[in-house]
Design a protein around this motif. Structure first.
Motif, mmCIF file in Angstrom:
data_model
loop_
_atom_site.group_PDB
_atom_site.id
_atom_site.type_symbol
_atom_site.label_atom_id
_atom_site.label_comp_id
_atom_site.label_asym_id
_atom_site.label_seq_id
_atom_site.Cartn_x
_atom_site.Cartn_y
_atom_site.Cartn_z
ATOM 1 N N VAL A 28 0.846 -1.194 0.000
ATOM 2 C CA VAL A 28 0.000 0.000 0.000
ATOM 3 C C VAL A 28 0.883 1.246 0.000
ATOM 4 O O VAL A 28 2.083 1.169 0.260
ATOM 5 C CB VAL A 28 -0.940 0.029 1.229
ATOM 6 C CG1 VAL A 28 -1.874 -1.159 1.215
ATOM 7 C CG2 VAL A 28 -0.153 0.089 2.520
ATOM 8 N N ASN A 29 0.292 2.395 -0.298
ATOM 9 C CA ASN A 29 1.014 3.656 -0.226
ATOM 10 C C ASN A 29 0.988 4.175 1.209
ATOM 11 O O ASN A 29 -0.077 4.264 1.820
ATOM 12 C CB ASN A 29 0.395 4.696 -1.159
ATOM 13 C CG ASN A 29 0.700 4.417 -2.605
ATOM 14 O OD1 ASN A 29 1.649 3.712 -2.921
ATOM 15 N ND2 ASN A 29 -0.087 4.968 -3.495
ATOM 16 N N ASP A 106 -0.096 4.517 -8.087
ATOM 17 C CA ASP A 106 -0.961 3.516 -7.477
ATOM 18 C C ASP A 106 -0.135 2.339 -6.973
ATOM 19 O O ASP A 106 0.812 1.915 -7.623
ATOM 20 C CB ASP A 106 -1.984 2.992 -8.492
ATOM 21 C CG ASP A 106 -2.972 4.052 -8.913
ATOM 22 O OD1 ASP A 106 -3.291 4.932 -8.085
ATOM 23 O OD2 ASP A 106 -3.429 4.013 -10.065
ATOM 24 N N HIS A 109 -1.142 -3.597 -5.793
ATOM 25 C CA HIS A 109 -2.392 -4.351 -5.628
ATOM 26 C C HIS A 109 -3.572 -3.624 -6.286
ATOM 27 O O HIS A 109 -4.492 -4.258 -6.765
ATOM 28 C CB HIS A 109 -2.678 -4.657 -4.152
ATOM 29 C CG HIS A 109 -3.228 -3.507 -3.375
ATOM 30 N ND1 HIS A 109 -2.427 -2.612 -2.722
ATOM 31 C CD2 HIS A 109 -4.496 -3.110 -3.161
ATOM 32 C CE1 HIS A 109 -3.182 -1.702 -2.128
ATOM 33 N NE2 HIS A 109 -4.430 -1.975 -2.388
ATOM 34 N N ALA A 110 -3.540 -2.308 -6.331
ATOM 35 C CA ALA A 110 -4.610 -1.562 -6.998
ATOM 36 C C ALA A 110 -4.589 -1.804 -8.500
ATOM 37 O O ALA A 110 -5.631 -1.913 -9.142
ATOM 38 C CB ALA A 110 -4.493 -0.073 -6.706
ATOM 39 N N LEU A 111 -3.397 -1.912 -9.066
ATOM 40 C CA LEU A 111 -3.285 -2.189 -10.498
ATOM 41 C C LEU A 111 -3.773 -3.598 -10.807
ATOM 42 O O LEU A 111 -4.418 -3.820 -11.844
ATOM 43 C CB LEU A 111 -1.834 -2.011 -10.957
ATOM 44 C CG LEU A 111 -1.263 -0.599 -10.795
ATOM 45 C CD1 LEU A 111 0.218 -0.570 -11.156
ATOM 46 C CD2 LEU A 111 -2.040 0.387 -11.647
ATOM 47 N N GLN A 113 -6.113 -5.198 -9.271
ATOM 48 C CA GLN A 113 -7.567 -5.195 -9.164
ATOM 49 C C GLN A 113 -8.223 -4.651 -10.419
ATOM 50 O O GLN A 113 -9.363 -4.993 -10.723
ATOM 51 C CB GLN A 113 -8.017 -4.390 -7.949
ATOM 52 C CG GLN A 113 -7.663 -5.039 -6.635
ATOM 53 C CD GLN A 113 -7.999 -4.161 -5.448
ATOM 54 O OE1 GLN A 113 -8.377 -3.001 -5.596
ATOM 55 N NE2 GLN A 113 -7.836 -4.705 -4.257
ATOM 56 N N GLN A 114 -7.514 -3.814 -11.172
ATOM 57 C CA GLN A 114 -8.079 -3.222 -12.383
ATOM 58 C C GLN A 114 -8.103 -4.205 -13.539
ATOM 59 O O GLN A 114 -8.795 -4.011 -14.513
ATOM 60 C CB GLN A 114 -7.289 -1.975 -12.777
ATOM 61 C CG GLN A 114 -7.438 -0.847 -11.790
ATOM 62 C CD GLN A 114 -6.540 0.335 -12.119
ATOM 63 O OE1 GLN A 114 -5.808 0.337 -13.087
ATOM 64 N NE2 GLN A 114 -6.589 1.353 -11.274
#
Length: 115
Positions: A28-29, A106, A109-111, A113-114
């Motif tokens: 995470v960031n 980002d 993990h956010a990438l 999810q896309q």
């Protein structure tokens, strides 16, 4: 003096929480903030070494910065954007890290999810 002791304790607690958040949350960031540098001269570097991976440079024109001070004694409010960039580059290098210019901010993990 009591205020200095309290600030030191809060700094340690905050940077330990940064480390714990990194261990628990993974990719995470987590921000290394100017507030940490305000209470400790190498606050952002310590946060980066303990797991933070985001810096938030002050990009607001210097003539407007005093209008939104969130706390007293905030560092870097009188630096130009160029000075801020140079300072951050030195601080990041001192922490053994590199600035990832022109990379998407980002977390991985956010990438995923896309997709």
């Amino acid at each position: 003096e009591l205020l200095d002791i309290h600030a030191g304790a809060m700094f340690e607690l905050t940077t330990r929480m940064v480390a714990l958040a990194r261990l628990v949350s993974g990719d995470v960031n987590i921000a290394a903030t100017t507030a940490l540098q305000t209470i400790h001269p190498t606050g952002r570097e310590v946060a980066l070494m303990r797991g933070a991976n985001i810096l938030m440079p002050i990009l607001t024109p210097t003539s407007h910065r005093n209008h939104y001070q969130l706390y007293e004694g905030k560092v870097c409010v009188d630096e130009s954007a160029k000075q801020c960039r140079s300072c951050l580059e030195l601080r990041v290098a001192a922490a053994g890290k590199r600035i990832a210019y022109r990379e998407q901010g980002d977390p991985p993990h956010a990438l995923r999810q896309q997709l």
